[in-house]
Design an enzyme around this catalytic site. Structure first.
Site, mmCIF file in Angstrom:
data_model
loop_
_atom_site.group_PDB
_atom_site.id
_atom_site.type_symbol
_atom_site.label_atom_id
_atom_site.label_comp_id
_atom_site.label_asym_id
_atom_site.label_seq_id
_atom_site.Cartn_x
_atom_site.Cartn_y
_atom_site.Cartn_z
ATOM 1 C CE1 TYR A 180 -4.344 -1.547 0.614
ATOM 2 C CE2 TYR A 180 -2.861 -3.279 1.373
ATOM 3 C CZ TYR A 180 -4.122 -2.865 0.949
ATOM 4 O OH TYR A 180 -5.136 -3.781 0.840
ATOM 5 C CD GLU A 181 -0.999 5.843 -2.855
ATOM 6 O OE1 GLU A 181 -0.393 5.883 -3.924
ATOM 7 O OE2 GLU A 181 -2.040 6.493 -2.640
ATOM 8 C CB ALA A 182 -0.592 4.207 3.366
ATOM 9 N N GLY A 183 2.577 2.996 2.862
ATOM 10 C CA GLY A 183 3.822 2.573 3.511
ATOM 11 C C GLY A 183 3.798 1.168 4.064
#
Lengths: 275, 305, 305, 275
Positions: free
Chosen positions: D68-71
């Site tokens: 997830y691009e959120a990390g």
């Protein structure tokens, strides 16, 4: 704060001194530590800076935040580490980060008030060589190199230098410029710092085994204080240029009993730095 | 999802090739001497050895004859002196070891550029120093915003990076606490990665604290379980730095014959890290244990269904 | 070493000035709605609001009249739709809100350049897209190694960055777990930093696990203790994202009158976050608690004397 | 692996279809999920990609690592999150990192096998617009913008697109190029990827509510499979150009009972994505 009572008077400049109650290395470390009074965040280097900063934290500057290039902020070392990367600087620290962040977000960002450097060679403007003696490709002596010194010199708000003085180390012309000081003089250095957006203002003090130097308005080192037992002749004999001397040259107050106790009993019981 | 657990012998044999650029990273903390010794034992050749601080491990590897070139930023035995085996091949007219030199931030920036697949990384170091003259790969670059020039360093992309860690699972998900150095960047920058650990743990241990993971298994090729594999370097919470060894190495390394005798006895003369630790002796090993635990405390991630 | 603990009212009054560039960061996680509401309550003006994802918080702040300009990379109500108050002032011929637009990595890179005091940060995005045309601050830069051109973004240096965290000590040493977003970079990049926390802890709690610290007290100007201050965003281990609120905001924000009524009731109509939580009601608050704990486990740093 | 037994046959292309046992959105999600068979590391976007990837992990690709691009790397979400940043993607994940590292060390470094994108407009070469409809300065509709899409399109090894098909979305000319696809054609795109050192090879599949497209050797979208109930006429009516159609055009196998159960009971009980 420590008591300021000296333990013994070493005779100053008159014939053979009596055996001093402290070594010249101890005086150098104590003088360097005292220069940290009032500073907030200090970058701790390997070797002499390490013991000087740890002494300052135990005396003149208990709130000093110790930053180690290994990635530690707010260290509370329980012992004096041999290496600057030691488990004792981690346990109980405020923050441990990657070196990318330490060098980028802390040092290059301008959060370090004082960067402490040692040197193999230094010139009158505080430019420093820790790379080679002799020619770069075929050196006479291969020194450690920059490590973090080049970026400390550029990015720390002030730079403190601690080193023993000798004709080989205080030279007219350094063999290699690893870390910029006041370059060719204060005016030039100020212009370059401004144009390059450097946050540091360069070297501010040099503490040796003989005395304490600050930098005058031309950007050149000036002897402001002579350690007890050291003479101007000794200073001249261990520098490659004619030193500027403050008109009101002081004598450095001797180490106090508490400073010596801390060095000898807590920080360096094996005498690694002080013998 | 298969296990990547391997012996050090197999990991080094499979993943380290003659002529490779090898980075054994770890800034004072977590230096995989075990991997360095295995590389010497397997008599790898013509390696380019990259490390911020070559330290005793590269002094030994250079003495062991595996190196063609050093890429570094600080060359010394911290608090003790120089690296004598390296000095012998880098000083004077007969200097034979190739050198490529940066500052600490320069090396970190090189690994970071490698880890990010960037063609360069900019930094404020080097201006008005002799380092760009000594190393023409340090190059000026003009800001596109009209605010002057900085220097850039090129990406460093090791063929193999070796890191030591407190723990990993069998898939190579790796967790470290204490000094982090540039291991994450060096691992992501590399083509192949060997992780050496004190302890192999279940995946559940890793997943219980995902913020502690510094390298995911996806970039790891082999997980080697070798407790005490970082000695005489140290592992936070496991054992202390063996400063006595760092001091003892100075006189040994000053004498080429003593150096070779040491390698014969402690590297070629032992088959594995377990043998090395046994030879070092229980008393020495025990003396390096922390005097008391210092627990981190627990945080709660919460269950969300 | 004195305490930086302050009320939200004082922190915003002292540290946020009309015309400032303000970054309230937190990627879905840890968004300080409490700070945003206080800024609306104090009727700050002409702010440049920077955030990767403006989210409901900037939709509310734009509706509240505090903003002059947005700097962002993704403009929406995730999984629900658009940000309607912002759309009203950015669509059509009467668009009045200035916009400066990047991609996610571009925004992260901007904060990173700010945090590192770099004049620019290079990245591989943007080539063959219309983004550099839309935003002339995205500029090409040639690699000094002869391997082509990449794009650069300029540093973003907010006047004020606000982050929400699980915990901090009174000096501002701040620890976060779960999603980290770009809070560290946004904080180091800023001139002033406000940290809002669920829990104020003793320094010893921080020092027991120094690897968990994301922002040191030295960059923090105020520590505000406001539990539930991130609602309707969430805090890992403390409370869940209030998805119902995110959905409810859509019809409210479509109607300017409803939007103002909401601000009057929930922002201007309450004096503090505690009042807001009380108004929301114990049942709603309790319903957002995690269903069970998920403990991280403990690691040992070891005592070294 | 899930059973491949269809629950009901929807009539295909002959007059008015019987009420199908599944919706077109469900078919689209199922078809997208199946395309992930054999993939290793997938970047999960907000919206339809989110449900498609989570379905794939429960069916054809249980070992898929969700990023997830959120990390977050290696997420094991216990529920389908509304937003892509949700506490359920963190608890029990393999690694959680800063977004600098997620975008730099994972995505730009080339560790992502499949990046999943949605789009407001797409052209025949897979170039994508998610920024504005109309003029940039005074848009008719302001869309979310790039988010991570621009960098996913450039750096993910392959790009999968999932979107509903309409004459407004499948257009001859997109209003704004947010994320590059095959640019003006495969040859040009391959040259630019090589010259720029891009690690991605661009778009590889587009899944819509009507069918499945791959990209041919010229870099243009080609209809390879038509969903049950969809017709070529419908496809043509919802595209701004004359579509290329595979000579061996297939019919997409219907959703299995297990696929539908997962969507309806586990992933989207409120029908947010599927209604």
């Amino acid at each position: 704060m420590s008591e300021q009572k000296p333990v013994a008077a070493a005779e100053v400049g008159t014939g053979a001194p009596a055996a001093p109650a402290f070594s010249r290395n101890e005086m150098m470390i104590v003088a360097a530590a005292r220069e940290l009074a009032g500073q907030r965040v200090c970058f701790v280097g390997v070797g002499l800076p390490n013991i000087a900063v740890n002494l300052a934290k135990r005396t003149v500057s208990p709130d000093l935040e110790l930053v180690y290039e290994a990635g530690v902020f707010g260290a509370e070392p329980a012992r004096l580490p041999l290496s600057i990367g030691d488990p004792t600087i981690v346990t109980g620290a405020t923050a441990v980060t990657s070196m990318l962040e330490l060098f980028g977000y802390y040092l290059q960002r301008g959060l370090i008030d004082v960067g402490f450097l040692g040197a193999a060679q230094i010139d009158r403007f505080g430019n420093i060589n820790t790379t080679v003696i002799g020619d770069y490709a075929h050196p006479k002596t291969r020194l450690p190199g920059s490590g973090g010194a080049c970026e400390i010199a550029i990015n720390a708000r002030q730079v403190f230098v601690i080193m023993r003085q000798s004709a080989r180390s205080f030279v007219e012309r350094i063999d290699f410029r690893t870390s910029p000081g006041n370059l060719g003089g204060a005016e030039n250095a100020a212009r370059i710092r401004r144009e390059q957006g450097w946050l540091g203002s360069g070297p501010s003090v040099v503490v040796t085994d003989l005395g304490i130097y600050h930098f005058d308005e031309t950007g050149e080192m000036r002897l402001d204080s002579l350690h007890p037992g050291a003479t101007l002749d000794e200073v001249r004999a261990t520098m490659g240029w004619e030193p500027r001397v403050a008109s009101d040259l002081a004598t450095t107050p001797e180490p106090t009993a508490e400073e010596l106790r801390l060095i000898r009993e807590e920080l360096d019981p094996e005498g690694m730095y002080t013998k | 999802m298969s296990s990547k657990v391997a012996s050090m012998r197999d990991a080094v044999a499979d993943l380290v090739r003659d002529g490779d650029t090898v980075a054994i990273e770890g800034f004072t903390h977590l230096i995989s001497f075990a991997a360095g010794h295995e590389i010497i034992r397997q008599r790898k050749r013509d390696l380019t050895l990259a490390r911020m601080t070559p330290d005793l491990i590269y002094d030994q590897m250079v003495a062991g004859g595996v190196a063609r070139k050093l890429v570094f930023s600080w060359l010394g035995n911290p608090g003790v002196g120089g690296l004598n085996a390296i000095r012998r091949v880098t000083e004077g007219p007969d200097a034979s070891l190739e050198m490529e030199e940066y500052s600490h931030f320069g090396m970190v920036a090189r690994y970071t550029a490698g880890a990010m697949n960037l063609p360069f990384f900019p930094l404020r170091s080097y201006f008005e120093t002799d380092l760009p003259k000594a190393n023409p790969l340090i190059r000026p670059i003009e800001s596109p915003y009209g605010d002057g020039t900085v220097y850039a360093v090129p990406p460093l992309r090791p063929d193999v990076t070796v890191i030591h860690a407190q723990r990993a699972d069998a898939r190579g998900n790796t967790q470290v606490w204490g000094l982090l150095g540039c291991q994450k960047e060096a691992a992501f920058a590399a083509d192949r990665v060997i992780v050496v650990v004190e302890e192999l743990v279940d995946e559940e241990v890793i997943r219980a604290d995902p913020n502690r993971t510094i390298v995911p298994g996806i970039v790891v090729d082999a997980v080697v379980v070798e407790p005490f594999g970082a000695h005489p370097s140290y592992v936070q919470g496991h054992y202390d730095r063996d400063n006595r060894f760092y001091r003892d190495w100075d006189p040994i390394s000053r004498d080429p014959a003593l150096t070779q005798a040491w390698l014969d006895e402690w590297v070629h003369g032992v088959a594995s890290r377990a043998e090395y630790a046994a030879k070092l002796g229980e008393e020495r090993v025990t003396s390096l244990r922390p005097s008391a635990p210092a627990p981190s405390g627990v945080v709660d991630y919460g269950t969300y269904r």
